[in-house]
Design a protein around this motif. Structure first.
Motif, PDB file in Angstrom:
ATOM      1  N   LEU A 314       0.517  -5.538   2.614  1.00 48.08           N
ATOM      2  CA  LEU A 314       0.465  -5.414   1.157  1.00 48.08           C
ATOM      3  C   LEU A 314      -0.349  -4.192   0.743  1.00 48.08           C
ATOM      4  O   LEU A 314       0.065  -3.410  -0.127  1.00 48.08           O
ATOM      5  N   LYS A 315      -1.506  -4.005   1.369  1.00 45.45           N
ATOM      6  CA  LYS A 315      -2.372  -2.875   1.016  1.00 45.45           C
ATOM      7  C   LYS A 315      -1.695  -1.543   1.315  1.00 45.45           C
ATOM      8  O   LYS A 315      -1.820  -0.575   0.546  1.00 45.45           O
ATOM      9  N   ALA A 316      -0.956  -1.475   2.418  1.00 44.23           N
ATOM     10  CA  ALA A 316      -0.257  -0.234   2.761  1.00 44.23           C
ATOM     11  C   ALA A 316       0.745   0.136   1.674  1.00 44.23           C
ATOM     12  O   ALA A 316       0.875   1.313   1.307  1.00 44.23           O
ATOM     13  N   PHE A 317       1.449  -0.870   1.150  1.00 40.69           N
ATOM     14  CA  PHE A 317       2.397  -0.582   0.075  1.00 40.69           C
ATOM     15  C   PHE A 317       1.679  -0.155  -1.201  1.00 40.69           C
ATOM     16  O   PHE A 317       2.070   0.817  -1.860  1.00 40.69           O
ATOM     17  N   LEU A 318       0.636  -0.871  -1.565  1.00 37.44           N
ATOM     18  CA  LEU A 318      -0.074  -0.541  -2.802  1.00 37.44           C
ATOM     19  C   LEU A 318      -0.691   0.856  -2.743  1.00 37.44           C
ATOM     20  O   LEU A 318      -0.776   1.547  -3.763  1.00 37.44           O
ATOM     21  N   ASP A 319      -1.093   1.277  -1.559  1.00 38.86           N
ATOM     22  CA  ASP A 319      -1.661   2.623  -1.417  1.00 38.86           C
ATOM     23  C   ASP A 319      -0.641   3.698  -1.762  1.00 38.86           C
ATOM     24  O   ASP A 319      -0.969   4.691  -2.418  1.00 38.86           O
ATOM     25  N   ILE A 320       0.612   3.524  -1.323  1.00 41.72           N
ATOM     26  CA  ILE A 320       1.607   4.559  -1.623  1.00 41.72           C
ATOM     27  C   ILE A 320       2.202   4.385  -3.018  1.00 41.72           C
ATOM     28  O   ILE A 320       2.675   5.351  -3.614  1.00 41.72           O
ATOM     29  N   LEU A 321       2.165   3.154  -3.548  1.00 36.79           N
ATOM     30  CA  LEU A 321       2.599   2.949  -4.931  1.00 36.79           C
ATOM     31  C   LEU A 321       1.664   3.670  -5.888  1.00 36.79           C
ATOM     32  O   LEU A 321       2.092   4.251  -6.891  1.00 36.79           O
ATOM     33  N   ASN A 322       0.370   3.612  -5.590  1.00 38.56           N
ATOM     34  CA  ASN A 322      -0.647   4.322  -6.372  1.00 38.56           C
ATOM     35  C   ASN A 322      -0.708   3.830  -7.819  1.00 38.56           C
ATOM     36  O   ASN A 322      -0.595   4.603  -8.770  1.00 38.56           O
ATOM     37  N   CYS A 323      -0.888   2.510  -7.951  1.00 41.54           N
ATOM     38  CA  CYS A 323      -1.092   1.898  -9.269  1.00 41.54           C
ATOM     39  C   CYS A 323      -2.290   0.956  -9.160  1.00 41.54           C
ATOM     40  O   CYS A 323      -2.130  -0.264  -9.032  1.00 41.54           O
ATOM     41  N   PRO A 324      -3.509   1.502  -9.169  1.00 35.82           N
ATOM     42  CA  PRO A 324      -4.712   0.704  -8.895  1.00 35.82           C
ATOM     43  C   PRO A 324      -4.891  -0.512  -9.795  1.00 35.82           C
ATOM     44  O   PRO A 324      -5.554  -1.482  -9.393  1.00 35.82           O
ATOM     45  N   LYS A 325      -4.297  -0.498 -10.984  1.00 36.55           N
ATOM     46  CA  LYS A 325      -4.504  -1.599 -11.920  1.00 36.55           C
ATOM     47  C   LYS A 325      -3.899  -2.918 -11.441  1.00 36.55           C
ATOM     48  O   LYS A 325      -4.225  -3.976 -11.983  1.00 36.55           O
ATOM     49  N   ILE A 326      -3.016  -2.873 -10.445  1.00 39.77           N
ATOM     50  CA  ILE A 326      -2.440  -4.131  -9.952  1.00 39.77           C
ATOM     51  C   ILE A 326      -3.018  -4.537  -8.595  1.00 39.77           C
ATOM     52  O   ILE A 326      -2.610  -5.550  -8.026  1.00 39.77           O
ATOM     53  N   ASN A 327      -3.977  -3.774  -8.071  1.00 41.48           N
ATOM     54  CA  ASN A 327      -4.469  -4.052  -6.719  1.00 41.48           C
ATOM     55  C   ASN A 327      -5.152  -5.412  -6.598  1.00 41.48           C
ATOM     56  O   ASN A 327      -4.840  -6.200  -5.703  1.00 41.48           O
ATOM     57  N   GLU A 328      -6.110  -5.697  -7.484  1.00 36.93           N
ATOM     58  CA  GLU A 328      -6.866  -6.941  -7.333  1.00 36.93           C
ATOM     59  C   GLU A 328      -5.982  -8.164  -7.553  1.00 36.93           C
ATOM     60  O   GLU A 328      -6.046  -9.134  -6.787  1.00 36.93           O
ATOM     61  N   ILE A 329      -5.124  -8.137  -8.571  1.00 39.96           N
ATOM     62  CA  ILE A 329      -4.267  -9.301  -8.804  1.00 39.96           C
ATOM     63  C   ILE A 329      -3.268  -9.473  -7.664  1.00 39.96           C
ATOM     64  O   ILE A 329      -2.929 -10.601  -7.285  1.00 39.96           O
ATOM     65  N   SER A 330      -2.819  -8.379  -7.065  1.00 39.39           N
ATOM     66  CA  SER A 330      -1.907  -8.479  -5.920  1.00 39.39           C
ATOM     67  C   SER A 330      -2.597  -9.161  -4.746  1.00 39.39           C
ATOM     68  O   SER A 330      -1.997  -9.993  -4.050  1.00 39.39           O
ATOM     69  N   TRP A 331      -3.849  -8.807  -4.514  1.00 40.13           N
ATOM     70  CA  TRP A 331      -4.616  -9.427  -3.430  1.00 40.13           C
ATOM     71  C   TRP A 331      -4.803 -10.919  -3.697  1.00 40.13           C
ATOM     72  O   TRP A 331      -4.564 -11.757  -2.825  1.00 40.13           O
ATOM     73  N   LEU A 332      -5.218 -11.260  -4.916  1.00 33.65           N
ATOM     74  CA  LEU A 332      -5.457 -12.660  -5.261  1.00 33.65           C
ATOM     75  C   LEU A 332      -4.166 -13.478  -5.210  1.00 33.65           C
ATOM     76  O   LEU A 332      -4.161 -14.632  -4.771  1.00 33.65           O
ATOM     77  N   TYR A 333      -3.074 -12.888  -5.665  1.00 34.00           N
ATOM     78  CA  TYR A 333      -1.777 -13.571  -5.699  1.00 34.00           C
ATOM     79  C   TYR A 333      -1.301 -13.924  -4.292  1.00 34.00           C
ATOM     80  O   TYR A 333      -0.570 -14.890  -4.090  1.00 34.00           O
ATOM     81  N   ASN A 334      -1.736 -13.165  -3.317  1.00 37.02           N
ATOM     82  CA  ASN A 334      -1.292 -13.362  -1.937  1.00 37.02           C
ATOM     83  C   ASN A 334      -2.362 -13.946  -1.018  1.00 37.02           C
ATOM     84  O   ASN A 334      -2.101 -14.164   0.162  1.00 37.02           O
ATOM     85  N   ARG A 335      -3.539 -14.213  -1.555  1.00 39.93           N
ATOM     86  CA  ARG A 335      -4.644 -14.723  -0.745  1.00 39.93           C
ATOM     87  C   ARG A 335      -4.586 -16.246  -0.656  1.00 39.93           C
ATOM     88  O   ARG A 335      -4.478 -16.933  -1.667  1.00 39.93           O
ATOM     89  N   ASN A 336      -4.650 -16.763   0.554  1.00 38.10           N
ATOM     90  CA  ASN A 336      -4.764 -18.205   0.781  1.00 38.10           C
ATOM     91  C   ASN A 336      -6.220 -18.498   1.116  1.00 38.10           C
ATOM     92  O   ASN A 336      -6.685 -18.199   2.223  1.00 38.10           O
ATOM     93  N   PHE A 337      -6.935 -19.072   0.160  1.00 38.22           N
ATOM     94  CA  PHE A 337      -8.368 -19.289   0.358  1.00 38.22           C
ATOM     95  C   PHE A 337      -8.662 -20.418   1.341  1.00 38.22           C
ATOM     96  O   PHE A 337      -9.814 -20.654   1.688  1.00 38.22           O
ATOM     97  N   GLY A 338      -7.626 -21.103   1.793  1.00 40.00           N
ATOM     98  CA  GLY A 338      -7.817 -22.112   2.826  1.00 40.00           C
ATOM     99  C   GLY A 338      -7.868 -21.519   4.220  1.00 40.00           C
ATOM    100  O   GLY A 338      -8.134 -22.235   5.189  1.00 40.00           O
ATOM    101  N   LEU A 339      -7.618 -20.221   4.343  1.00 39.46           N
ATOM    102  CA  LEU A 339      -7.615 -19.542   5.636  1.00 39.46           C
ATOM    103  C   LEU A 339      -8.649 -18.422   5.652  1.00 39.46           C
ATOM    104  O   LEU A 339      -8.939 -17.813   4.625  1.00 39.46           O
ATOM    105  N   GLU A 340      -9.183 -18.163   6.833  1.00 43.35           N
ATOM    106  CA  GLU A 340     -10.101 -17.042   7.005  1.00 43.35           C
ATOM    107  C   GLU A 340      -9.307 -15.746   7.146  1.00 43.35           C
ATOM    108  O   GLU A 340      -8.264 -15.706   7.800  1.00 43.35           O
ATOM    109  N   CYS A 341      -9.808 -14.691   6.536  1.00 42.65           N
ATOM    110  CA  CYS A 341      -9.201 -13.374   6.724  1.00 42.65           C
ATOM    111  C   CYS A 341      -9.573 -12.830   8.095  1.00 42.65           C
ATOM    112  O   CYS A 341     -10.739 -12.913   8.511  1.00 42.65           O
ATOM    113  N   GLY A 342      -8.593 -12.273   8.796  1.00 43.56           N
ATOM    114  CA  GLY A 342      -8.877 -11.609  10.054  1.00 43.56           C
ATOM    115  C   GLY A 342      -9.531 -10.262   9.816  1.00 43.56           C
ATOM    116  O   GLY A 342      -9.583  -9.759   8.688  1.00 43.56           O
TER     117      GLY A 342
END
Length: 408
Positions: A314-342
């Motif tokens: 997801l981050k690789a795509f957002l980097d080339i899209l270059n629209c920082p205003k959607i970065n945090e919501i994109s992360w939250l929308y895809n984050r499963n807080f029941g799992l640990e991040c690697g």
């Protein structure tokens, strides 16, 4: 594409093992349509493991048949080894497209790597059409040769992508017409819009998602609807996320916007409908690629992986899209807080958000989505520019047909 290449490649066998419902077969169906667009005389054999899912986007498909013809293509049921073995033993494939690392069915492996094929002195070109990613390694793997067990087989990787060093994205005639022509779009969804409300004047949102808690969505869109000069209309596509959207809707008693649930659509109608929207919540592979090409602002719900590794993609795509205003919501929308991040996901994102649990994430996503919807003109240029750059890369299908004759 050169005329010599058009004449050299006469037949292609495409393999599709359906794992993620619509994403796999959606890409393969579009690829076949695009290949036929480029070369109408090309013979295509499409081998699919789940014809029932295929039927949902191509209604003429009969899931009960082990062999059928459709659009001039030969369609085979991957699971019917007897039928497939008979046909391909008599017509050994010289070009095989493996999609999404699906591997060869056992019956085809025995044919291609068998003594009879080796003795025929024919060459079988196997090309792995990989998953779409914006990660840098896609450029390194594109057109890379892989290992094969015999001298009569050549294997290569072919990477879709968003840069000139990849194969680009599939461009079929229907989708490109949907991008350009409003009247064409209307003609493709005419029967649909007779059964559900649809107006050019409305602000239209399409939701095609994996299962989520959509509380943030209802809160944000409800406030947007109260203050917008346009009527807000939300359309929800069938699939894995449908039940969770309906659950949230049943719990939310004060919505000021319209919600309609879509039936299964043909791929052609889906393209037209998607291109008619003002905002997209999109998932999967094929619909993600269409959203990226459309120039319409969207949030991508990516297929979840262990240790939240999908967040790296997801981050690789957002980097080339270059629209920082959607970065945090994109992360939250895809984050499963029941799992640990690697470690890879942590390295990619750093401290993107202060949210530590789903409840905090819902509040923050509602706040962020409101800001996006109320200031949509501020992010539209990023999506339009990205669409233009990606379209300018050209058609993956043409590049593929140019590459195949080079495999000797």
């Amino acid at each position: 594409m050169s005329e010599s290449n058009l004449s050299e490649i006469k037949e292609i066998t495409v393999l599709c093992k359906v794992l993620d419902n619509f994403g796999d077969i959606g890409v393969v169906y579009r690829l076949c349509r695009s290949l036929s667009d480029v070369n109408g005389s090309l013979k295509l054999n499409l081998v699919v493991s789940d014809l029932e899912t295929f039927k949902r986007m191509a209604q003429e498909i009969n899931p009960e048949l082990s062999f059928q013809t459709y659009r001039g293509w030969n369609i085979f049921d991957w699971n019917d080894a007897e039928t497939c073995t008979k046909y391909f033993s008599e017509n050994p494939p010289t070009v095989v497209l493996q999609t999404f690392q699906c591997g060869l069915p056992d019956w085809l492996d025995e044919i291609i790597y068998g003594e009879e094929f080796s003795a025929s002195k024919k060459l079988c070109r196997i090309v792995n059409i990989e998953y779409l990613t914006a990660e840098k390694w896609a450029e390194d793997f594109h057109l890379l040769r892989g290992a094969a067990r015999t001298a009569s087989v050549r294997k290569y990787f072919f990477m879709p992508g968003f840069t000139p060093k990849t194969g680009g994205l599939i461009l079929d005639k229907n989708f490109t017409e949907c991008l350009k022509d409003k009247n064409y779009r209307k003609s493709k969804i005419e029967s649909l819009t007779k059964s559900i409300p649809f107006s050019d004047e409305d602000f239209k949102i399409l939701v095609f998602s994996y299962p989520k808690d959509f509380s943030f969505f209802f809160e944000a869109v409800n406030e947007f609807s109260q203050k917008s000069s346009r009527k807000i209309h939300v359309y929800v596509a069938p699939g894995a996320g449908l039940a969770s959207f309906k659950k949230t809707e049943s719990e939310y008693q004060k919505a000021n916007f319209c919600v309609d649930y879509l039936p299964y659509l043909s791929q052609e109608a889906w393209d037209a409908f998607l291109c008619s929207m003002d905002f997209l919540f999109i998932r999967g592979e094929d619909s993600f690629a269409r959203a990226a090409l459309s120039g319409i602002p969207f949030l991508w719900n990516i297929y979840q992986q262990d240790e939240e590794f999908h967040l790296v993609k997801l981050k690789a795509f957002l980097d080339i899209l270059n629209c920082p205003k959607i970065n945090e919501i994109s992360w939250l929308y895809n984050r499963n807080f029941g799992l640990e991040c690697g470690p890879e996901a942590i390295d990619a994102w750093g401290n993107i958000s202060e949210c530590k649990n789903e409840a905090d994430a819902q509040k923050k996503m509602a706040e962020l989505l409101k800001a996006i919807l109320f200031n949509l003109d501020g992010i539209k240029p990023a999506f339009r520019n990205f669409s233009k750059k990606t379209l300018d890369l050209g058609n993956l299908s043409e590049k593929l047909l140019d590459f195949l004759p080079l495999i000797k």
